[in-house]
Design a protein around this motif. Structure first.
Motif, PDB file in Angstrom:
ATOM      1  N   ALA A 191      -5.264  17.155  -3.436  1.00  0.00           N
ATOM      2  CA  ALA A 191      -5.851  16.715  -2.665  1.00  0.00           C
ATOM      3  C   ALA A 191      -7.116  17.099  -3.376  1.00  0.00           C
ATOM      4  CB  ALA A 191      -5.735  18.331  -2.328  1.00  0.00           C
ATOM      5  N   SER A 192      -7.239  15.817  -5.003  1.00  0.00           N
ATOM      6  CA  SER A 192      -8.403  15.625  -5.331  1.00  0.00           C
ATOM      7  C   SER A 192      -9.415  14.807  -5.564  1.00  0.00           C
ATOM      8  CB  SER A 192      -8.441  16.622  -7.320  1.00  0.00           C
ATOM      9  OG  SER A 192      -7.302  15.473  -7.823  1.00  0.00           O
ATOM     10  N   GLU A 193      -9.869  14.312  -6.840  1.00  0.00           N
ATOM     11  CA  GLU A 193     -10.783  13.147  -7.026  1.00  0.00           C
ATOM     12  C   GLU A 193      -9.951  12.485  -7.484  1.00  0.00           C
ATOM     13  OE1 GLU A 193     -13.826  12.033  -6.438  1.00  0.00           O
ATOM     14  OE2 GLU A 193     -13.795  13.035  -5.420  1.00  0.00           O
ATOM     15  N   ARG A 194      -8.491  12.342  -8.073  1.00  0.00           N
ATOM     16  CA  ARG A 194      -7.306  11.577  -8.751  1.00  0.00           C
ATOM     17  C   ARG A 194      -6.959  10.682  -6.952  1.00  0.00           C
ATOM     18  NH1 ARG A 194      -5.013  14.228 -13.889  1.00  0.00           N
ATOM     19  NH2 ARG A 194      -4.135  12.177 -13.953  1.00  0.00           N
ATOM     20  N   ALA A 195      -6.840  11.249  -6.221  1.00  0.00           N
ATOM     21  CA  ALA A 195      -6.221  10.363  -5.286  1.00  0.00           C
ATOM     22  C   ALA A 195      -6.261   9.389  -4.857  1.00  0.00           C
ATOM     23  CB  ALA A 195      -6.327  11.496  -4.304  1.00  0.00           C
ATOM     24  N   ARG A 196      -7.850   9.167  -5.272  1.00  0.00           N
ATOM     25  CA  ARG A 196      -8.801   7.592  -5.220  1.00  0.00           C
ATOM     26  C   ARG A 196      -7.677   6.754  -5.959  1.00  0.00           C
ATOM     27  NH1 ARG A 196     -13.708   8.142  -3.355  1.00  0.00           N
ATOM     28  NH2 ARG A 196     -14.634   9.687  -2.459  1.00  0.00           N
ATOM     29  N   ARG A 197      -7.098   6.924  -7.010  1.00  0.00           N
ATOM     30  CA  ARG A 197      -6.403   5.874  -8.272  1.00  0.00           C
ATOM     31  C   ARG A 197      -4.394   6.210  -7.713  1.00  0.00           C
ATOM     32  NH1 ARG A 197      -7.030   4.768 -14.124  1.00  0.00           N
ATOM     33  NH2 ARG A 197      -6.127   2.445 -14.612  1.00  0.00           N
ATOM     34  N   THR A 198      -4.216   4.961  -7.468  1.00  0.00           N
ATOM     35  CA  THR A 198      -2.990   5.225  -6.631  1.00  0.00           C
ATOM     36  C   THR A 198      -2.398   3.671  -7.369  1.00  0.00           C
ATOM     37  OG1 THR A 198      -2.884   4.267  -5.020  1.00  0.00           O
ATOM     38  CG2 THR A 198      -3.225   6.345  -4.788  1.00  0.00           C
ATOM     39  N   VAL A 199      -1.309   3.821  -8.750  1.00  0.00           N
ATOM     40  CA  VAL A 199      -0.681   2.556  -8.798  1.00  0.00           C
ATOM     41  C   VAL A 199       0.312   2.815  -9.008  1.00  0.00           C
ATOM     42  CG1 VAL A 199      -2.745   2.205 -11.194  1.00  0.00           C
ATOM     43  CG2 VAL A 199      -0.029   3.774 -11.395  1.00  0.00           C
ATOM     44  N   LEU A 200       1.057   0.830  -9.257  1.00  0.00           N
ATOM     45  CA  LEU A 200       2.651   0.578  -8.732  1.00  0.00           C
ATOM     46  C   LEU A 200       3.288   0.878 -10.372  1.00  0.00           C
ATOM     47  CD1 LEU A 200       2.327  -2.116  -6.500  1.00  0.00           C
ATOM     48  CD2 LEU A 200       3.907  -0.132  -6.209  1.00  0.00           C
ATOM     49  N   THR A 201       3.766   1.038 -10.348  1.00  0.00           N
ATOM     50  CA  THR A 201       4.470   2.338 -11.766  1.00  0.00           C
ATOM     51  C   THR A 201       5.763   1.969 -12.015  1.00  0.00           C
ATOM     52  OG1 THR A 201       4.438   3.077 -13.497  1.00  0.00           O
ATOM     53  CG2 THR A 201       3.825   3.999 -11.834  1.00  0.00           C
ATOM     54  N   ARG A 202       6.494   0.681 -12.661  1.00  0.00           N
ATOM     55  CA  ARG A 202       7.963   1.272 -13.393  1.00  0.00           C
ATOM     56  C   ARG A 202       8.548   2.386 -14.220  1.00  0.00           C
ATOM     57  NH1 ARG A 202       8.265  -3.720 -13.497  1.00  0.00           N
ATOM     58  NH2 ARG A 202       8.995  -4.843 -12.233  1.00  0.00           N
ATOM     59  N   GLU A 225       1.035  -1.057  -0.187  1.00  0.00           N
ATOM     60  CA  GLU A 225      -0.189  -0.132   0.066  1.00  0.00           C
ATOM     61  C   GLU A 225       0.645   1.080  -0.215  1.00  0.00           C
ATOM     62  OE1 GLU A 225      -0.206  -2.633   2.232  1.00  0.00           O
ATOM     63  OE2 GLU A 225      -1.984  -2.992   3.050  1.00  0.00           O
ATOM     64  N   ALA A 226       2.063   1.027   0.188  1.00  0.00           N
ATOM     65  CA  ALA A 226       3.131   2.148   0.360  1.00  0.00           C
ATOM     66  C   ALA A 226       3.359   3.506  -0.954  1.00  0.00           C
ATOM     67  CB  ALA A 226       4.693   1.648   0.995  1.00  0.00           C
ATOM     68  N   GLY A 227       3.347   4.424  -0.827  1.00  0.00           N
ATOM     69  CA  GLY A 227       3.513   5.409  -1.274  1.00  0.00           C
ATOM     70  C   GLY A 227       5.147   5.469  -1.673  1.00  0.00           C
ATOM     71  N   GLY A 228       5.282   6.114  -3.189  1.00  0.00           N
ATOM     72  CA  GLY A 228       6.953   6.239  -3.495  1.00  0.00           C
ATOM     73  C   GLY A 228       7.044   4.753  -3.436  1.00  0.00           C
ATOM     74  N   HIS A 229       8.520   4.605  -3.744  1.00  0.00           N
ATOM     75  CA  HIS A 229       9.159   3.158  -3.894  1.00  0.00           C
ATOM     76  C   HIS A 229       9.576   2.421  -3.540  1.00  0.00           C
ATOM     77  CE1 HIS A 229      11.153   6.089  -7.050  1.00  0.00           C
ATOM     78  NE2 HIS A 229      11.949   5.372  -7.903  1.00  0.00           N
ATOM     79  N   ARG A 230       9.379   1.115  -3.602  1.00  0.00           N
ATOM     80  CA  ARG A 230       9.263  -0.134  -3.352  1.00  0.00           C
ATOM     81  C   ARG A 230      10.995  -0.502  -2.208  1.00  0.00           C
ATOM     82  NH1 ARG A 230       5.753  -3.037  -1.717  1.00  0.00           N
ATOM     83  NH2 ARG A 230       6.055  -4.737  -1.665  1.00  0.00           N
ATOM     84  N   GLY A 231      10.972  -0.924  -1.686  1.00  0.00           N
ATOM     85  CA  GLY A 231      12.900  -0.980  -1.346  1.00  0.00           C
ATOM     86  C   GLY A 231      12.763  -2.111  -1.006  1.00  0.00           C
ATOM     87  N   LEU A 273       8.278   6.032 -14.522  1.00  0.00           N
ATOM     88  CA  LEU A 273       8.506   6.988 -14.143  1.00  0.00           C
ATOM     89  C   LEU A 273      10.096   6.938 -14.078  1.00  0.00           C
ATOM     90  CD1 LEU A 273       6.041   8.329 -12.012  1.00  0.00           C
ATOM     91  CD2 LEU A 273       6.843   9.824 -13.437  1.00  0.00           C
ATOM     92  N   SER A 274      10.978   6.344 -13.425  1.00  0.00           N
ATOM     93  CA  SER A 274      12.251   5.617 -12.543  1.00  0.00           C
ATOM     94  C   SER A 274      13.131   4.952 -12.937  1.00  0.00           C
ATOM     95  CB  SER A 274      12.244   6.282 -11.154  1.00  0.00           C
ATOM     96  OG  SER A 274      11.259   5.296 -10.804  1.00  0.00           O
ATOM     97  N   GLY A 275      12.033   3.722 -13.385  1.00  0.00           N
ATOM     98  CA  GLY A 275      12.777   2.699 -14.137  1.00  0.00           C
ATOM     99  C   GLY A 275      12.660   1.022 -12.356  1.00  0.00           C
ATOM    100  N   ARG A 276      12.357   2.002 -11.646  1.00  0.00           N
ATOM    101  CA  ARG A 276      11.919   1.063  -9.878  1.00  0.00           C
ATOM    102  C   ARG A 276      10.317   1.415  -9.325  1.00  0.00           C
ATOM    103  NH1 ARG A 276      14.682  -1.026  -5.501  1.00  0.00           N
ATOM    104  NH2 ARG A 276      16.531  -1.459  -6.084  1.00  0.00           N
ATOM    105  N   LEU A 277      10.101   0.499  -9.573  1.00  0.00           N
ATOM    106  CA  LEU A 277       8.274  -0.438  -9.177  1.00  0.00           C
ATOM    107  C   LEU A 277       8.072   0.936  -8.007  1.00  0.00           C
ATOM    108  CD1 LEU A 277       5.976  -1.556 -10.654  1.00  0.00           C
ATOM    109  CD2 LEU A 277       6.678  -3.708  -8.395  1.00  0.00           C
TER     110      LEU A 277
END
Ligand SMILES: Cc1cc2nc3c(=O)[nH]c(=O)nc-3n(C[C@H](O)[C@H](O)[C@H](O)COP(=O)(O)O)c2cc1C
Length: 349
Positions: A255-266, A175-181, A268-272
């Protein structure tokens, strides 16, 4: 609330490179929790300035966080292919992508300059993300009495952390925000939830566990403590604090409705990593993309150009699954609110 943590409150403001600031860390530490600086993307000089500035603002302990990833594997063909993949996105803004990419920051592994800063400044706590430091650095930090933390995303990483004598394990759920460690980005990511991971790690080691991922209020923290964590590490909950370095676009998106949808992605940076969904995070992950953090150089260039035209579709708006519950309040007040909520939830558990 709970015994045996480093600060009066069992709460850490997560290190967030580019978002956490000396002002944020100091306000959190002054309020009785553990503030953190994220210096993983900083040079030793920048890191030293941030540590010194934090010291001016608090005499309480704070945490300094480093990245321990394997150095980027440079591959010109792959990097050029990644530039070409994103060329159409630059062209939407009438711009061209850069001709080449750079490794925009160095790992802490075998990084003598950064180790010298830590040994000179001696923050009370140092934490590691993406792996472990070289053994000489760890020994040197131990010898001057610095408390160490390292992030685990699975049981085997936790066992490794325990085996080298780190003092606390940060159990980072999916569930964590930011990079998977995760230590090895090529390995299968088990993506355990924060709760599952805390429980699984406690079964294999006595090293105290700090829960991280998806917690936004005191009730969430109380539940993590009831699962056996000695403290909770919250990142996303602190992004809307006025003391954070988040820019207006980031704050507005969170602060917007968009915060309802977070995704794990590579992409942006090359890491999940987990962030608020946008055009770049939703591009399919590319097998052949540039390595971390080289790919990040391209995403940052694209975001710079897009944001000049008021487009936030390429931003690294890192956030956890609790993003829509982020509260805009000064950090000291947020810590006091969380403390009160923990007490009230614990009366009911
Ligand atoms: C904006 C942002 C930046 C982050 N940067 C770092 C970092 O520099 N180092 C680190 O160890 N963790 C970093 N993390 C991950 C946090 O340590 C922590 O695992 C996470 O914030 C917990 O999940 P939450 O955001 O849902 O509270 C970052 C998280 C966010 C949201």
């Amino acid at each position: 609330m709970t015994a045996s943590f480093l600060t009066p409150l069992p709460l850490i403001q997560a290190p967030m490179a580019g978002v956490s600031t000396p002002e944020l860390a100091a306000a959190v530490s002054n309020a009785g929790a553990l503030g953190s600086l994220g210096i993983g993307a900083s040079s030793p000089d920048q890191a030293q300035r941030m540590i010194r500035r934090t010291r001016e603002l608090t005499d309480k302990p704070f945490n300094v966080n480093l990245f321990c990833h394997a150095p980027a594997l440079r591959n010109t063909a792959r990097e050029s292919a990644w530039i070409e993949r994103l060329r159409p996105e630059f062209m939407r803004f009438g711009a061209q992508p850069p001709c080449e990419l750079h490794e925009i920051y160095r790992t802490f592994i075998n990084n003598a300059g950064m180790l010298d800063v830590l040994l000179a400044e001696r923050p009370a706590v140092v934490s590691f993300h993406f792996g472990l430091p070289d053994s000489a650095a760890l020994l040197a930090l131990n010898q001057v009495g610095i408390i160490t933390l390292a992030c685990a995303t699975c049981v085997s990483e936790a066992e490794l952390i325990a085996s080298v004598g780190i003092n606390f394990i940060v159990a980072q759920g999916e569930e964590a925000g930011g990079h998977r460690g995760i230590f090895d980005p090529q390995a299968r990511d088990e993506r355990l939830s924060t709760r599952e991971l805390v429980r699984a790690i406690r079964r294999v080691t006595d090293v105290p566990v700090i829960a991280a991922g998806g917690m936004m209020d005191g009730e969430d923290i109380a539940l993590a403590l009831a699962t056996g964590a000695v403290a909770a590490q919250l990142g996303t909950a602190f992004i809307l604090c006025p003391e954070s370095a988040a820019d207006e676009g980031y704050r507005a998106t969170l602060a917007s409705e968009r915060a309802r949808r977070t995704v794990l992605t590579r992409t942006l940076s090359g890491r999940l990593a987990r962030g608020i969904a946008n055009r770049l995070t939703l591009l399919p992950d590319q097998e052949e993309m540039a390595d971390y953090p080289v790919a990040y150089d391209l995403a940052k260039a694209l975001h710079r150009i897009a944001s000049q035209q008021n487009c936030q579709e390429y931003a690294a708006h890192w956030a956890g699954t609790g993003a829509q519950r982020a509260r805009p309040m000064p950090a000291g007040r947020l810590v006091a609110t969380l403390a009160e909520e923990i007490r009230s939830a614990q009366r009911q558990i």
